[in-house]
Design an enzyme around this catalytic site. Structure first.
Site, PDB file in Angstrom:
ATOM      1  N   LYS A 102     -11.878   0.144   7.764  1.00  0.00           N
ATOM      2  CA  LYS A 102     -11.799  -0.970   6.818  1.00  0.00           C
ATOM      3  C   LYS A 102     -12.852  -2.037   7.143  1.00  0.00           C
ATOM      4  O   LYS A 102     -13.430  -2.652   6.230  1.00  0.00           O
ATOM      5  CB  LYS A 102     -10.388  -1.565   6.820  1.00  0.00           C
ATOM      6  CG  LYS A 102      -9.322  -0.604   6.284  1.00  0.00           C
ATOM      7  CD  LYS A 102      -9.583  -0.192   4.840  1.00  0.00           C
ATOM      8  CE  LYS A 102      -8.482   0.689   4.285  1.00  0.00           C
ATOM      9  NZ  LYS A 102      -8.707   1.085   2.891  1.00  0.00           N
ATOM     10  N   TYR A 117      -8.286   3.345  11.537  1.00  0.00           N
ATOM     11  CA  TYR A 117      -8.073   2.682  10.249  1.00  0.00           C
ATOM     12  C   TYR A 117      -8.791   1.328  10.217  1.00  0.00           C
ATOM     13  O   TYR A 117      -9.527   1.023   9.268  1.00  0.00           O
ATOM     14  CB  TYR A 117      -6.571   2.497  10.022  1.00  0.00           C
ATOM     15  CG  TYR A 117      -6.203   1.870   8.698  1.00  0.00           C
ATOM     16  CD1 TYR A 117      -6.092   2.641   7.549  1.00  0.00           C
ATOM     17  CD2 TYR A 117      -5.944   0.499   8.595  1.00  0.00           C
ATOM     18  CE1 TYR A 117      -5.742   2.073   6.329  1.00  0.00           C
ATOM     19  CE2 TYR A 117      -5.594  -0.075   7.388  1.00  0.00           C
ATOM     20  CZ  TYR A 117      -5.497   0.709   6.256  1.00  0.00           C
ATOM     21  OH  TYR A 117      -5.146   0.145   5.052  1.00  0.00           O
ATOM     22  N   ASP A 131     -10.810  15.656  -4.034  1.00  0.00           N
ATOM     23  CA  ASP A 131     -10.732  15.216  -2.640  1.00  0.00           C
ATOM     24  C   ASP A 131     -12.002  14.405  -2.399  1.00  0.00           C
ATOM     25  O   ASP A 131     -13.117  14.947  -2.461  1.00  0.00           O
ATOM     26  CB  ASP A 131     -10.670  16.436  -1.717  1.00  0.00           C
ATOM     27  CG  ASP A 131     -10.550  16.035  -0.250  1.00  0.00           C
ATOM     28  OD1 ASP A 131     -10.977  14.910   0.101  1.00  0.00           O
ATOM     29  OD2 ASP A 131     -10.042  16.840   0.536  1.00  0.00           O
ATOM     30  N   ASN A 139     -10.026   3.273  -3.945  1.00  0.00           N
ATOM     31  CA  ASN A 139      -8.710   2.908  -3.420  1.00  0.00           C
ATOM     32  C   ASN A 139      -8.142   3.925  -2.432  1.00  0.00           C
ATOM     33  O   ASN A 139      -7.433   3.547  -1.502  1.00  0.00           O
ATOM     34  CB  ASN A 139      -7.738   2.732  -4.591  1.00  0.00           C
ATOM     35  CG  ASN A 139      -6.289   2.774  -4.129  1.00  0.00           C
ATOM     36  OD1 ASN A 139      -5.760   1.795  -3.613  1.00  0.00           O
ATOM     37  ND2 ASN A 139      -5.637   3.929  -4.279  1.00  0.00           N
ATOM     38  N   ARG A 182      -0.505   7.225  -7.165  1.00  0.00           N
ATOM     39  CA  ARG A 182       0.688   6.592  -6.577  1.00  0.00           C
ATOM     40  C   ARG A 182       0.282   5.336  -5.805  1.00  0.00           C
ATOM     41  O   ARG A 182      -0.903   5.065  -5.608  1.00  0.00           O
ATOM     42  CB  ARG A 182       1.441   7.562  -5.669  1.00  0.00           C
ATOM     43  CG  ARG A 182       0.633   8.132  -4.520  1.00  0.00           C
ATOM     44  CD  ARG A 182       1.402   9.260  -3.843  1.00  0.00           C
ATOM     45  NE  ARG A 182       0.575  10.023  -2.913  1.00  0.00           N
ATOM     46  CZ  ARG A 182       0.524   9.798  -1.596  1.00  0.00           C
ATOM     47  NH1 ARG A 182       1.245   8.856  -1.065  1.00  0.00           N
ATOM     48  NH2 ARG A 182      -0.252  10.534  -0.822  1.00  0.00           N
ATOM     49  N   ILE A 190      -0.683   1.779  -4.399  1.00  0.00           N
ATOM     50  CA  ILE A 190      -1.530   0.684  -4.887  1.00  0.00           C
ATOM     51  C   ILE A 190      -2.465   1.160  -5.998  1.00  0.00           C
ATOM     52  O   ILE A 190      -2.665   0.467  -7.007  1.00  0.00           O
ATOM     53  CB  ILE A 190      -2.341   0.090  -3.705  1.00  0.00           C
ATOM     54  CG1 ILE A 190      -1.391  -0.629  -2.735  1.00  0.00           C
ATOM     55  CG2 ILE A 190      -3.430  -0.845  -4.208  1.00  0.00           C
ATOM     56  CD1 ILE A 190      -2.040  -1.042  -1.422  1.00  0.00           C
TER      57      ILE A 190
HETATM   58  P1  NDP Z   1      -0.463   5.683  -0.343  1.00  0.00           P
HETATM   59  O1  NDP Z   1      -0.318   6.504   0.889  1.00  0.00           O
HETATM   60  O2  NDP Z   1       0.736   5.293  -1.118  1.00  0.00           O
HETATM   61  O3  NDP Z   1      -1.489   6.409  -1.355  1.00  0.00           O
HETATM   62  C1  NDP Z   1      -2.708   6.889  -0.867  1.00  0.00           C
HETATM   63  C2  NDP Z   1      -3.504   7.402  -2.038  1.00  0.00           C
HETATM   64  O4  NDP Z   1      -4.775   7.868  -1.558  1.00  0.00           O
HETATM   65  C3  NDP Z   1      -2.824   8.574  -2.726  1.00  0.00           C
HETATM   66  O5  NDP Z   1      -3.008   8.451  -4.104  1.00  0.00           O
HETATM   67  C4  NDP Z   1      -3.586   9.763  -2.171  1.00  0.00           C
HETATM   68  O6  NDP Z   1      -3.628  10.854  -3.059  1.00  0.00           O
HETATM   69  C5  NDP Z   1      -4.977   9.175  -2.034  1.00  0.00           C
HETATM   70  N1  NDP Z   1      -5.811   9.948  -1.112  1.00  0.00           N
HETATM   71  C6  NDP Z   1      -5.700  10.034   0.218  1.00  0.00           C
HETATM   72  N2  NDP Z   1      -6.647  10.832   0.716  1.00  0.00           N
HETATM   73  C7  NDP Z   1      -7.381  11.268  -0.341  1.00  0.00           C
HETATM   74  C8  NDP Z   1      -8.488  12.123  -0.486  1.00  0.00           C
HETATM   75  N3  NDP Z   1      -9.073  12.715   0.568  1.00  0.00           N
HETATM   76  N4  NDP Z   1      -8.975  12.336  -1.723  1.00  0.00           N
HETATM   77  C9  NDP Z   1      -8.408  11.747  -2.800  1.00  0.00           C
HETATM   78  N5  NDP Z   1      -7.343  10.931  -2.738  1.00  0.00           N
HETATM   79  C10 NDP Z   1      -6.836  10.707  -1.513  1.00  0.00           C
HETATM   80  O7  NDP Z   1      -1.287   4.422   0.118  1.00  0.00           O
HETATM   81  P2  NDP Z   1      -1.437   2.954  -0.466  1.00  0.00           P
HETATM   82  O8  NDP Z   1      -1.226   2.927  -1.915  1.00  0.00           O
HETATM   83  O9  NDP Z   1      -0.640   2.051   0.392  1.00  0.00           O
HETATM   84  O10 NDP Z   1      -2.954   2.687  -0.103  1.00  0.00           O
HETATM   85  C11 NDP Z   1      -3.988   2.626  -1.058  1.00  0.00           C
HETATM   86  C12 NDP Z   1      -5.156   1.906  -0.418  1.00  0.00           C
HETATM   87  O11 NDP Z   1      -4.750   0.589  -0.056  1.00  0.00           O
HETATM   88  C13 NDP Z   1      -5.655   2.564   0.862  1.00  0.00           C
HETATM   89  O12 NDP Z   1      -7.063   2.473   0.924  1.00  0.00           O
HETATM   90  C14 NDP Z   1      -5.028   1.712   1.942  1.00  0.00           C
HETATM   91  O13 NDP Z   1      -5.761   1.732   3.143  1.00  0.00           O
HETATM   92  C15 NDP Z   1      -5.082   0.347   1.290  1.00  0.00           C
HETATM   93  N6  NDP Z   1      -4.170  -0.628   1.857  1.00  0.00           N
HETATM   94  C16 NDP Z   1      -2.811  -0.389   1.902  1.00  0.00           C
HETATM   95  C17 NDP Z   1      -1.974  -1.326   2.462  1.00  0.00           C
HETATM   96  C18 NDP Z   1      -0.494  -1.146   2.531  1.00  0.00           C
HETATM   97  O14 NDP Z   1       0.181  -1.938   3.225  1.00  0.00           O
HETATM   98  N7  NDP Z   1       0.098  -0.191   1.837  1.00  0.00           N
HETATM   99  C19 NDP Z   1      -2.504  -2.576   3.025  1.00  0.00           C
HETATM  100  C20 NDP Z   1      -3.931  -2.720   2.917  1.00  0.00           C
HETATM  101  C21 NDP Z   1      -4.716  -1.782   2.351  1.00  0.00           C
HETATM  102  P3  NDP Z   1      -2.824  12.213  -2.777  1.00  0.00           P
HETATM  103  O15 NDP Z   1      -1.619  12.145  -3.686  1.00  0.00           O
HETATM  104  O16 NDP Z   1      -3.821  13.248  -3.152  1.00  0.00           O
HETATM  105  O17 NDP Z   1      -2.414  12.248  -1.345  1.00  0.00           O
END
Ligand code: NDP
Length: 258
Positions: A166, A162, A69, A96, A21, A23
């Site tokens: 980063k 956070y 995970d 990601n 889901r 990004i």
């Molecule tokens: P979301 O919350 O929409 O998605 C987070 C994703 O990370 C999910 O697919 C989730 O999977 C996965 N995840 C979290 N923890 C784990 C884990 N322990 N093991 C495996 N998968 C995990 O976040 P974004 O799409 O917004 O963020 C994606 C990346 O982009 C992150 O690193 C975030 O810091 C970075 N980012 C986002 C920004 C924003 O404004 N949105 C800005 C700058 C950077 P699950 O379904 O299993 O929870």
């Protein structure tokens, strides 16, 4: 051979953590559209599989969903093994997956701090170590989704763990690029600004006018969609960026230059 051929990822195998889901999903789809077989790695098997099936149907190349995970060393090893078993190697790893905790430092628990660091930073280490071992002979690409938060203070939300995680990914990228250059492994970061996903929604809850405050700092005064990151991810994952390593591309609508 035209310039666009350099962006093609045919026959390549790309792992995208958190590819189910937000990004990660947009990046996994973009890499598949460029020709790569993709592995969607997220915590829930059903969600990872569902996303992989949709990406495969939408784009053409094969996609595999794996429950992983990224804070669990054994699960990461198993995820990379599953990738190699299915596709015979790993060419691209996109670190990601990430989480954010919105809490003032004075009331943040150690567990909250550790959760963020273990997911955003240690998870990238574990996945890079496991996937990198598969890239040592033929080279490859590691792309970390960092954040403009590595460089700035966000407001009005509080998120010190956070931003520390980063900023850590920036040092991680620089050193790893240096250490693995001899193996032909390029390591770069993509640092987005605010992107409309669950993660950003969480930040927007802290104040009624949070989104207004954020967009007020941007030169291009709207948040990105996840899909806007796809072309840059393809660039960084492909030979289009063949002479680039140890760098960060900031994609933030001009937030950090203001
Ligand atoms: P979301 O919350 O929409 O998605 C987070 C994703 O990370 C999910 O697919 C989730 O999977 C996965 N995840 C979290 N923890 C784990 C884990 N322990 N093991 C495996 N998968 C995990 O976040 P974004 O799409 O917004 O963020 C994606 C990346 O982009 C992150 O690193 C975030 O810091 C970075 N980012 C986002 C920004 C924003 O404004 N949105 C800005 C700058 C950077 P699950 O379904 O299993 O929870």
């Amino acid at each position: 051979m035209t310039v666009l051929d350099a962006f093609k990822l045919d026959e390549q195998v790309a792992i995208v953590t958190g590819g189910n889901r937000g990004i990660g999903r947009a990046i996994a789809t973009a890499l598949a559209e460029a020709g790569a077989n993709v592995v969607v790695a997220s915590r829930d098997q059903a969600q990872a599989e569902a996303a992989a099936t949709e990406i495969e149907t939408e784009t053409g190349p094969e996609a595999l969903g794996v429950a992983c995970d990224i804070t669990d060393e054994d699960a990461v090893t198993a995820m990379v093994e599953a990738t190699v078993e299915r596709f015979d190697g790993v060419d691209v790893l996109v670190n990601n997956a990430g989480i954010v905790v919105h809490e003032a430092i004075e009331s943040m628990t150690l567990a909250e701090w550790n959760d963020v660091i273990e997911t955003n930073l240690t998870g990238a280490f574990l996945c890079s170590r496991a996937a990198g071992q598969e890239m040592m002979d033929d080279g490859g690409v590691i792309l970390n989704v960092s954040s403009m938060s590595a460089y700035i203070a966000n407001y009005p939300q509080r998120q010190v763990a956070y931003n520390a995680s980063k900023a850590g990914l920036e040092g991680f990228k620089t050193q790893l690029a240096s250490e693995w250059a001899e193996h032909g492994i390029r390591v770069n970061n993509l640092a987005p600004g605010y992107v409309a996903t669950d993660n950003a929604d969480q930040g927007a809850q802290v104040a009624e006018n949070a989104v207004e405050i954020w967009t007020g700092e941007m030169l291009q005064d709207e948040m990105a969609t996840p899909e806007m990151l796809g072309p840059t991810a393809v660039y960084l994952a492909s030979d289009a960026s063949a002479y680039m390593t140890g760098e960060t591309v900031v994609l933030d609508g001009g937030y950090t230059v203001r």
